[in-house]
Design an enzyme around this catalytic site. Structure first.
Site: not given
Ligand code: ADP
Length: 225
Positions: A13, A88, A122, A156, A167
């Site tokens: 992405k 999301r 990675r 990591r 994940r």
């Molecule tokens: P990951 O893909 O590892 O979850 P992100 O960088 O997309 O990492 O998001 C990190 C954190 O930010 C999420 O775990 C959540 O707590 C919050 N977050 C990000 N985007 C959203 C969203 N659209 N709705 C709710 N929480 C979000």
């Protein structure tokens, strides 16, 4: 180009978003990045979301929706944007349609096998932050050592195969309704993200141009590695 980018960990992405951001100067907006930045700066928003982000739980819809709404009012989004990490939930997906007309959702569909290989290979340098991969380029010249400063590279904890598999599972569980929403409104572009970027990206770019989604002038000439 008003698009949403969806992809499991390991789909690439970040690289896709970076390409369009550099070449067409379209901002890449990641809700995760916004939250991490606000937390680091200790702002009021940062304090409100800290507990959620740090424990990996979803931030409540009303907070995220408000943050995105505000961000999409900034003048740099006039020619479009690439949203990453949002929407999301179905609630967020519907709310986004009320904020702005989304042209397409680009779904980078990566298989579990390829995601695990990409992420478990990675390695990151703890000193300079350079990222390598033991299976793909750029590989470190000397095993497990940084080319630039010779530091021992780090694997990591969330890139370990069993964690990547989890994940990956959580991603599908969370995003399935969102993907279906865009599919049923005929706005989903599905990309085979197992294939190398240099094969996929030109095809995706052509589709976006031909469908009129991407119609901003070139900003910089960017080569695909
Ligand atoms: P990951 O893909 O590892 O979850 P992100 O960088 O997309 O990492 O998001 C990190 C954190 O930010 C999420 O775990 C959540 O707590 C919050 N977050 C990000 N985007 C959203 C969203 N659209 N709705 C709710 N929480 C979000």
């Amino acid at each position: 180009m008003r698009v949403v980018l969806i992809g499991a960990p390991g789909a690439g992405k970040g690289v896709y978003a970076q390409y369009f951001e550099e070449k067409y100067c379209i901002p890449h907006i990641s809700t995760g990045d916004i939250f991490r930045e606000e937390i680091a700066k200790g702002t009021e928003l940062g304090l409100r979301v800290k507990q959620y982000v740090e424990s990996g739980r979803l931030v409540p819809d009303e907070i995220v929706i408000e943050v995105v709404k505000k961000r999409l009012q900034q003048p740099d989004t006039e020619q479009g944007f690439i949203l990453d990490g949002f929407p999301r939930t179905i609630n967020q997906t519907r709310a986004l349609d009320d904020i702005v007309a989304i042209d397409r959702a680009i779904y980078l569909n990566v298989s579990e096998e390829v995601a695990v290989k990409r992420l478990s290979g990675r390695r990151v340098c703890p000193l300079c932050g350079r990222v390598y991969n033991i299976y793909y380029e750029p590989k470190p010249r000397v095993d497990e050592k940084c080319d630039y400063d010779g530091a021992q590279l780090i694997h990591r904890p969330d890139d370990k195969p069993e964690v990547v598999r989890e994940r990956y599972r959580v991603f599908h569980e969370t995003f399935k309704p969102v993907i279906e929403y865009y599919r049923s409104s005929r706005r989903l572009i599905e990309v085979n993200a197992d294939r190398p970027l240099r094969e996929v990206l030109p095809v995706l770019e052509k589709v976006l141009i031909e469908t009129g989604v991407l119609r901003v002038p070139l900003c910089r000439d960017v080569k695909i590695e």
